[in-house]
Write an enzyme that holds these catalytic residues in place. Structure first.
Site, mmCIF file in Angstrom:
data_model
loop_
_atom_site.group_PDB
_atom_site.id
_atom_site.type_symbol
_atom_site.label_atom_id
_atom_site.label_comp_id
_atom_site.label_asym_id
_atom_site.label_seq_id
_atom_site.Cartn_x
_atom_site.Cartn_y
_atom_site.Cartn_z
ATOM 1 C CE LYS A 81 -46.855 8.287 -20.130
ATOM 2 N NZ LYS A 81 -46.652 8.626 -18.698
HETATM 3 C C1 PLP Z 1 -45.796 8.032 -17.756
HETATM 4 C C2 PLP Z 1 -45.461 8.751 -16.500
HETATM 5 C C3 PLP Z 1 -44.439 8.296 -15.637
HETATM 6 C C4 PLP Z 1 -43.649 7.022 -15.883
HETATM 7 O O1 PLP Z 1 -42.811 7.103 -16.992
HETATM 8 P P1 PLP Z 1 -42.296 5.745 -17.693
HETATM 9 O O2 PLP Z 1 -41.556 6.193 -18.890
HETATM 10 O O3 PLP Z 1 -43.545 4.971 -18.037
HETATM 11 O O4 PLP Z 1 -41.452 5.033 -16.703
HETATM 12 C C5 PLP Z 1 -44.163 9.051 -14.496
HETATM 13 N N1 PLP Z 1 -44.867 10.160 -14.195
HETATM 14 C C6 PLP Z 1 -45.857 10.622 -15.000
HETATM 15 C C7 PLP Z 1 -46.604 11.835 -14.598
HETATM 16 C C8 PLP Z 1 -46.188 9.941 -16.170
HETATM 17 O O5 PLP Z 1 -47.182 10.405 -16.954
#
Ligand code: PLP
Length: 488
Positions: free
Chosen positions: A108
Site C-alpha cells: 500500500k
Molecule cells: C491491501 C492488500 C492486499 C489487497 O489489495 P487490494 O488492492 O485491496 O486488492 C493484498 N495484500 C496486502 C498485504 C495488502 O495490504
C-alpha cells in the site's frame, strides 16, 4: 482526459476533481472515459520514476508537470530503500514482484506515498484552499501506510483509529510511534467494526461538517477507491514487464500473466488498466483466500456475499465486498452506467447480483481466478522455501499457489505480486515452516531471521527503541468529539 461516474455516465469530472472528491455524488466511482494508450516499448531503459511520470501524466491531465515529477521522485526514492519495483526470479517463468520495500513494508506504500502529494496538487488545480482532514479506521496496515504518506504533507492532517482488540503488537507500535506534526492516533475500545462504525458516523455528521467548515477544514478519506490511489499502481506492472524484456526472458510483445492477491480489487484492476494502455498482459489471475466470493464471480458471473466471513492468515484480503470491481463492471459492460447502478443496488438490497453473459465473457477474456485454503497457504510457504529458497508472507503465498494451480497457458511467464514483507507475519510464516513460534513478537522476528537469514526491515526492527507518542484509548462514541477538537 475526462472521468465519469460508474453510476452516471453523464456526470463528468477532471482528474483533479476526481481525486479531491474521491467518490462521485451518486455514490459511483470515477473511471476514465477512455483509457489513453502509451508508447510502452519506447519506455525500455527508463527508470521507475520516468515510467511513473510518463504513465501518470497521461492519466492526470491538468496537473503541473514539474510538480508531478517532484512528487514522484520524493515518493519512490530512498524511502523504498532504492528497491522500488524489485523483481526477483524464482525460475525462468515464475517471478515475484516485491512491493514491500517501502516505509511500512507493505504494497500500500506505492499508492499512499504518492496519493497525498497528488491530493495537494489536485487541490491547487481546483482552487480548493481548505485544510483536508483524513480520517481512517484501520485493522492495521492501511492506517500505518496512510500515516506515513500524509505525515507533514501541507494542507492536510490525519487521524487514525484502530481497534484495541485484534491488532498485532508490531502494528500497534508502528502507529503509536508515528512521527509528524499533523498526525493523531487513537485506540478504540472494541473491534474493527466498532472503529469503522464510529468513523462512518463522523463522515455523515452534518453538524460536525459545519463546525469544521468554520475552521476551513473538510473531512476526507484515503480509501482505496480514490483514483489517486489506483493510478500509481499501474506503474509497476509496466516496469516489471520491461525488466523481463531487459533480462531477455521475453521479447517485447510476448504476453505475460500477472497473479495478484486480491482484497478490494484495486491492485489487480491497475493491471487491467495497464493492459488497456497497451501493456502485453496475458491473463490477470485474481487470487483469493478462503473468502472466495471473487473466484465464484469470475467463474459464474454471480456476486454473492450471502456467505460466512472468515478471518484468515492473509487479513488484508478478508473482504466480502470488493469495491473496485465496480470499475471493471463499467468498462466490461461497454460503459453502461445504468446497468452498473442496478447491479450495485441489487448488491445493497439483496446482497447479490448476476451479470449478463456478454459482460461475463468480456471479463473472462482478461481474467482468471483461483482461491487458496489456509492449509495450502502453509504448504506453499514451506514448499517455496524448500524449492526456491524464497521466503514469502501469507498474502504472497495465496497468489503463488493460485499461479501454480489455475488453468492457464503454462508456457507463459507469470509475475506474482508479492504484497507484504514476510516479517510482518512472522508467526504464521514460522508456523508454516514447522518451527515453534515465540509468544513475543519481537522474539519471533529474531527467530525468523535465524531461520531465513533475511534482514529484518529497519521500519520493524527499530520499533522497540522508538518513542511512543500516542497512548489514548477512547470509546468509539467519542470519535466525533475527538475529531471536532483535533488540532492537526
Ligand atoms: C491491501 C492488500 C492486499 C489487497 O489489495 P487490494 O488492492 O485491496 O486488492 C493484498 N495484500 C496486502 C498485504 C495488502 O495490504
Amino acid at each position: 482526459m475526462t472521468y465519469l461516474s460508474t453510476r452516471d455516465a453523464a456526470h463528468k469530472a477532471t482528474a483533479a476533481q476526481a481525486i479531491v472528491t474521491g467518490l462521485a455524488p451518486d455514490g459511483g466511482l470515477y473511471v476514465p472515459q477512455s483509457v489513453p494508450s502509451l508508447d510502452i516499448k519506447g519506455m525500455q531503459g527508463q527508470s521507475y520514476q520516468q515510467v511513473a511520470f510518463n504513465t501518470l501524466s497521461a492519466l492526470l491531465e491538468g496537473f503541473d508537470e514539474n510538480a508531478l515529477k517532484e512528487a514522484i521522485d520524493l515518493s519512490y526514492g530512498a524511502n523504498f530503500n532504492h528497491k522500488v519495483g524489485a523483481l526477483v526470479s524464482l525460475s525462468q517463468d515464475l517471478h515475484s514482484l516485491e512491493l514491500w520495500h517501502g516505509p511500512t513494508a507493505a504494497f500500500k506504500d506505492y499508492a499512499l506515498q504518492l496519493m497525498p502529494r497528488l491530493l495537494v496538487q489536485a487541490k491547487e488545480v481546483t482552487g480548493n484552499t481548505q485544510q483536508t482532514l483524513i480520517l481512517v479506521a484501520t485493522s492495521g496496515d492501511t492506517g500505518k501506510a496512510a500515516l506515513e504518506g500524509f505525515k507533514d504533507v501541507k494542507g492536510t492532517g490525519i487521524c487514525v483509529f484502530y481497534p484495541n482488540q485484534g491488532i498485532s503488537k508490531v502494528q500497534r507500535l508502528q502507529m503509536d510511534t508515528q512521527e509528524g506534526q499533523n498526525v493523531a492516533v487513537y485506540a478504540i475500545e472494541g473491534n474493527f467494526d466498532d472503529a469503522q462504525q464510529g468513523v462512518k458516523e463522523a463522515f455523515s455528521n452534518e453538524a460536525m461538517a459545519r463546525a469544521l467548515a468554520e475552521k476551513n477544514t473538510a473531512l476526507s478519506s484515503a480509501n482505496s477507491i480514490n483514483w489517486g490511489r489506483l493510478a500509481p499502481q499501474i506503474v509497476y506492472y509496466i516496469t516489471s514487464y520491461l525488466k523481463l524484456c531487459d533480462a531477455e526472458r521475453i521479447s517485447y510483445g510476448d504476453p505475460v500473466d500477472f497473479c495478484v492477491p486480491t482484497g478490494n480489487f484495486g491492485d489487480i484492476l491497475a493491471g487491467y488498466y495497464a493492459k488497456q494502455m497497451g501493456l502485453p498482459v496475458g491473463t490477470l489471475i485474481c487470487a483469493s483466500n478462503k473468502n472466495n466470493v471473487l473466484t465464484e464471480f469470475f467463474e459464474t458471473g454471480l456476486y454473492d456475499v450471502r456467505r460466512e466471513f472468515y478471518k484468515t492468515s492473509s487479513p488484508s484480503m478478508d473482504i466480502l465486498i470488493s469495491s473496485n470491481l465496480e470499475r471493471l463492471l463499467f468498462h466490461a459492460s461497454g460503459n453502461d452506467a445504468d446497468r452498473v447502478k442496478s447491479w450495485m443496488s441489487e448488491l445493497a438490497e439483496d446482497s447479490c447480483y448476476q451479470i449478463d453473459d456478454a459482460t461475463l465473457s468480456a471479463i473472462q477474456k482478461d481474467f482468471a481466478a483461483a482461491w487458496t485454503s489456509e492449509a495450502e497457504v502453509a504448504t506453499t510457504i514451506k514448499d517455496t522455501m524448500a524449492q526456491y529458497n524464497y521466503l514469502c508472507d501469507p498474502h504472497t503465498a495465496v497468489a503463488l499457489h493460485a499461479a501454480q494451480h489455475v488453468k492457464r497457458d503454462e508456457k507463459r511467464p507469470v509475475v506474482v505480486l508479492s504484497t507484504a514483507d514476510p516479517y510482518k507475519f512472522s508467526g504464521k510464516v514460522l508456523e508454516s515452516l514447522e518451527e515453534t513460534v515465540p509468544t513475543d513478537e519481537f522474539e519471533a522476528l529474531d527467530k525468523l531471521h535465524d531461520v531465513s537469514g533475511l534482514p529484518i526491515p529497519d521500519s520493524i526492527r527499530l520499533l522497540q527503541a522508538k518513542e511512543v507518542r500516542f497512548t489514548t484509548t477512547i470509546p468509539s462514541s467519542d470519535i466525533q468529539k475527538v475529531v471536532q477538537n483535533l488540532e492537526v
